[in-house]
Design a protein around this motif. Sequence first.
Motif, mmCIF file in Angstrom:
data_model
loop_
_atom_site.group_PDB
_atom_site.id
_atom_site.type_symbol
_atom_site.label_atom_id
_atom_site.label_comp_id
_atom_site.label_asym_id
_atom_site.label_seq_id
_atom_site.Cartn_x
_atom_site.Cartn_y
_atom_site.Cartn_z
ATOM 1 N N LEU A 98 0.827 -1.203 0.000
ATOM 2 C CA LEU A 98 0.000 0.000 0.000
ATOM 3 C C LEU A 98 0.866 1.259 0.000
ATOM 4 O O LEU A 98 0.487 2.271 -0.600
ATOM 5 C CB LEU A 98 -0.933 -0.006 1.209
ATOM 6 C CG LEU A 98 -1.956 -1.150 1.260
ATOM 7 C CD1 LEU A 98 -2.816 -1.034 2.512
ATOM 8 C CD2 LEU A 98 -2.838 -1.154 0.017
ATOM 9 N N SER A 99 2.015 1.208 0.663
ATOM 10 C CA SER A 99 2.921 2.360 0.655
ATOM 11 C C SER A 99 3.445 2.631 -0.753
ATOM 12 O O SER A 99 3.616 3.793 -1.152
ATOM 13 C CB SER A 99 4.093 2.115 1.614
ATOM 14 O OG SER A 99 3.633 1.931 2.935
ATOM 15 N N VAL A 100 3.696 1.563 -1.501
ATOM 16 C CA VAL A 100 4.110 1.731 -2.897
ATOM 17 C C VAL A 100 2.992 2.394 -3.695
ATOM 18 O O VAL A 100 3.231 3.301 -4.503
ATOM 19 C CB VAL A 100 4.494 0.374 -3.511
ATOM 20 C CG1 VAL A 100 4.701 0.497 -5.013
ATOM 21 C CG2 VAL A 100 5.754 -0.166 -2.847
ATOM 22 N N ALA A 101 1.752 1.947 -3.466
ATOM 23 C CA ALA A 101 0.610 2.554 -4.157
ATOM 24 C C ALA A 101 0.456 4.031 -3.798
ATOM 25 O O ALA A 101 0.012 4.831 -4.626
ATOM 26 C CB ALA A 101 -0.675 1.792 -3.819
ATOM 27 N N VAL A 102 0.829 4.389 -2.573
ATOM 28 C CA VAL A 102 0.805 5.803 -2.175
ATOM 29 C C VAL A 102 1.916 6.567 -2.887
ATOM 30 O O VAL A 102 1.699 7.653 -3.445
ATOM 31 C CB VAL A 102 0.951 5.937 -0.642
ATOM 32 C CG1 VAL A 102 1.134 7.401 -0.247
ATOM 33 C CG2 VAL A 102 -0.270 5.373 0.061
ATOM 34 N N GLY A 103 3.118 5.997 -2.864
ATOM 35 C CA GLY A 103 4.272 6.726 -3.360
ATOM 36 C C GLY A 103 4.278 6.979 -4.850
ATOM 37 O O GLY A 103 4.773 8.026 -5.306
ATOM 38 N N VAL A 104 3.727 6.074 -5.651
ATOM 39 C CA VAL A 104 3.812 6.236 -7.101
ATOM 40 C C VAL A 104 2.990 7.419 -7.608
ATOM 41 O O VAL A 104 3.227 7.921 -8.711
ATOM 42 C CB VAL A 104 3.352 4.948 -7.823
ATOM 43 C CG1 VAL A 104 4.323 3.814 -7.566
ATOM 44 C CG2 VAL A 104 1.929 4.551 -7.423
ATOM 45 N N ALA A 105 2.023 7.883 -6.813
ATOM 46 C CA ALA A 105 1.193 9.012 -7.236
ATOM 47 C C ALA A 105 1.587 10.323 -6.575
ATOM 48 O O ALA A 105 1.037 11.370 -6.924
ATOM 49 C CB ALA A 105 -0.278 8.720 -6.937
ATOM 50 N N LEU A 106 2.517 10.284 -5.627
ATOM 51 C CA LEU A 106 2.863 11.499 -4.879
ATOM 52 C C LEU A 106 3.519 12.592 -5.726
ATOM 53 O O LEU A 106 3.194 13.775 -5.535
ATOM 54 C CB LEU A 106 3.775 11.148 -3.706
ATOM 55 C CG LEU A 106 3.072 10.678 -2.433
ATOM 56 C CD1 LEU A 106 4.098 10.447 -1.328
ATOM 57 C CD2 LEU A 106 2.034 11.688 -1.982
ATOM 58 N N PRO A 107 4.458 12.286 -6.640
ATOM 59 C CA PRO A 107 5.079 13.386 -7.398
ATOM 60 C C PRO A 107 4.072 14.240 -8.156
ATOM 61 O O PRO A 107 4.105 15.470 -8.060
ATOM 62 C CB PRO A 107 6.031 12.643 -8.350
ATOM 63 C CG PRO A 107 6.358 11.370 -7.644
ATOM 64 C CD PRO A 107 5.099 10.990 -6.935
ATOM 65 N N ALA A 108 3.177 13.608 -8.887
ATOM 66 C CA ALA A 108 2.193 14.377 -9.659
ATOM 67 C C ALA A 108 1.243 15.133 -8.741
ATOM 68 O O ALA A 108 0.904 16.299 -9.000
ATOM 69 C CB ALA A 108 1.415 13.448 -10.583
ATOM 70 N N LEU A 109 0.800 14.495 -7.657
ATOM 71 C CA LEU A 109 -0.120 15.150 -6.737
ATOM 72 C C LEU A 109 0.552 16.329 -6.028
ATOM 73 O O LEU A 109 -0.064 17.390 -5.837
ATOM 74 C CB LEU A 109 -0.628 14.135 -5.713
ATOM 75 C CG LEU A 109 -1.641 14.645 -4.685
ATOM 76 C CD1 LEU A 109 -2.884 15.176 -5.371
ATOM 77 C CD2 LEU A 109 -2.004 13.537 -3.699
ATOM 78 N N THR A 110 1.817 16.165 -5.644
ATOM 79 C CA THR A 110 2.546 17.243 -4.972
ATOM 80 C C THR A 110 2.690 18.457 -5.877
ATOM 81 O O THR A 110 2.463 19.599 -5.447
ATOM 82 C CB THR A 110 3.934 16.745 -4.538
ATOM 83 O OG1 THR A 110 3.787 15.664 -3.609
ATOM 84 C CG2 THR A 110 4.734 17.852 -3.898
ATOM 85 N N VAL A 111 3.047 18.237 -7.121
ATOM 86 C CA VAL A 111 3.207 19.350 -8.063
ATOM 87 C C VAL A 111 1.863 20.037 -8.319
ATOM 88 O O VAL A 111 1.789 21.271 -8.407
ATOM 89 C CB VAL A 111 3.835 18.853 -9.382
ATOM 90 C CG1 VAL A 111 3.791 19.931 -10.455
ATOM 91 C CG2 VAL A 111 5.265 18.416 -9.140
ATOM 92 N N PHE A 112 0.799 19.259 -8.411
ATOM 93 C CA PHE A 112 -0.526 19.849 -8.631
ATOM 94 C C PHE A 112 -0.908 20.779 -7.478
ATOM 95 O O PHE A 112 -1.348 21.917 -7.690
ATOM 96 C CB PHE A 112 -1.570 18.750 -8.790
ATOM 97 C CG PHE A 112 -2.981 19.259 -8.873
ATOM 98 C CD1 PHE A 112 -3.477 19.783 -10.053
ATOM 99 C CD2 PHE A 112 -3.804 19.221 -7.759
ATOM 100 C CE1 PHE A 112 -4.768 20.260 -10.130
ATOM 101 C CE2 PHE A 112 -5.101 19.694 -7.823
ATOM 102 C CZ PHE A 112 -5.583 20.222 -9.014
ATOM 103 N N ILE A 113 -0.752 20.294 -6.234
ATOM 104 C CA ILE A 113 -1.110 21.117 -5.077
ATOM 105 C C ILE A 113 -0.168 22.315 -4.959
ATOM 106 O O ILE A 113 -0.598 23.429 -4.616
ATOM 107 C CB ILE A 113 -1.081 20.263 -3.802
ATOM 108 C CG1 ILE A 113 -2.192 19.201 -3.865
ATOM 109 C CG2 ILE A 113 -1.259 21.125 -2.551
ATOM 110 C CD1 ILE A 113 -2.216 18.244 -2.707
#
Length: 343
Positions: free
Chosen positions: A161-176
């Motif tokens: 589940l941590s991998v599933a969290v981490g793979v989307a963090l770069p795009a989400l961080t840049v968006f916010i």
Amino acid sequence: MMTHLMASKRVWIGMMFLALLLSASLSYPLYEKHLPQPDRFLYNEKQELIAKAPYTPLQAPPFGSDRLGVPLLYKILEGAKYTIGFAIFVSVFRIIFGAATGILLSMYAKRLKGITKGISQSFYNIPTIFMAYILIVPVYITLGINDPVPPTQWIIILFQLSVAVGVALPALTVFIMNEVDEHSKQEYIISAQLMGGSKWYIIRTHIRLFLKDKLFILFMQHVVQSMILFAHLGLLQCFIGGTRDVEMDFGEYKSVSLTSEWSGLIGIDRYEYNLAPWIVLGPMFAFAITIFFLNLIAAGVKDAMEKRVIVITKSIKQPKTPYKKHEAFQFAAASVQSKTADS
């Protein structure tokens, strides 16, 4: 906004569906022992063999059964809490870490924003499913028939589940981060900065209120994205929680999901589609209907936000200036001449 949310039929319908589904799934172990035990052979009243697993939806309504004779409805109910629970877990931590990192980069580490955007853009060319698959496979669990479930299973699930969290963090961080940068250009935030307001004050007073509604919409969207990611992992034979080999006829072995998570049900039995399509279509229908109700909730939240904006706009009225009825304008000389003529 809560008033509009409570009045939204879409939100009510979606929440009721999820509540009923999760309640049935959580209580499934309590009434599982009272359910009919699965049998790979179906007999009529005369003890004549009439069917062999997998049973059709007519023989084992409403979704049929798998090759072991287990009704798919039981598996769908058992795996609902894991599928929806894992998706909510992943979405919550994506939003928490993505929002915190995006706000910190925007407000406190402006020099790192260019590097973060560059790293995020490099991830756009790599599909998320490939990154998740490469990172999860090395710690995957496959148990034999008599192998006990290891005590480290939940640690491995947390890693997955941590991998599933981490793979989307770069795009989400840049968006916010971009949203905060754009919102920081508002006049009232600039005025607060000029008046001596600290960055923490601006985050707590202005940025938090601005992001609150957006983050809830993002949360609902990422729940759906997490479920789709699980489905893709299932098609690649990579299931959350691992698998166990079960013996079939004549030494034939079949893998089953340890958690009955819906993506595992689809991925394990995808080769059964030509023989018994209902084995795959049942979990796919559960995925589709759940995603539909999640999108229904998101649409209801968006409607509530729009209604709140309309109400706020209507409540802001321009102050009315009192209107006095004045006499017709006359020149002073004309008034003096008229008085002289009258006299």
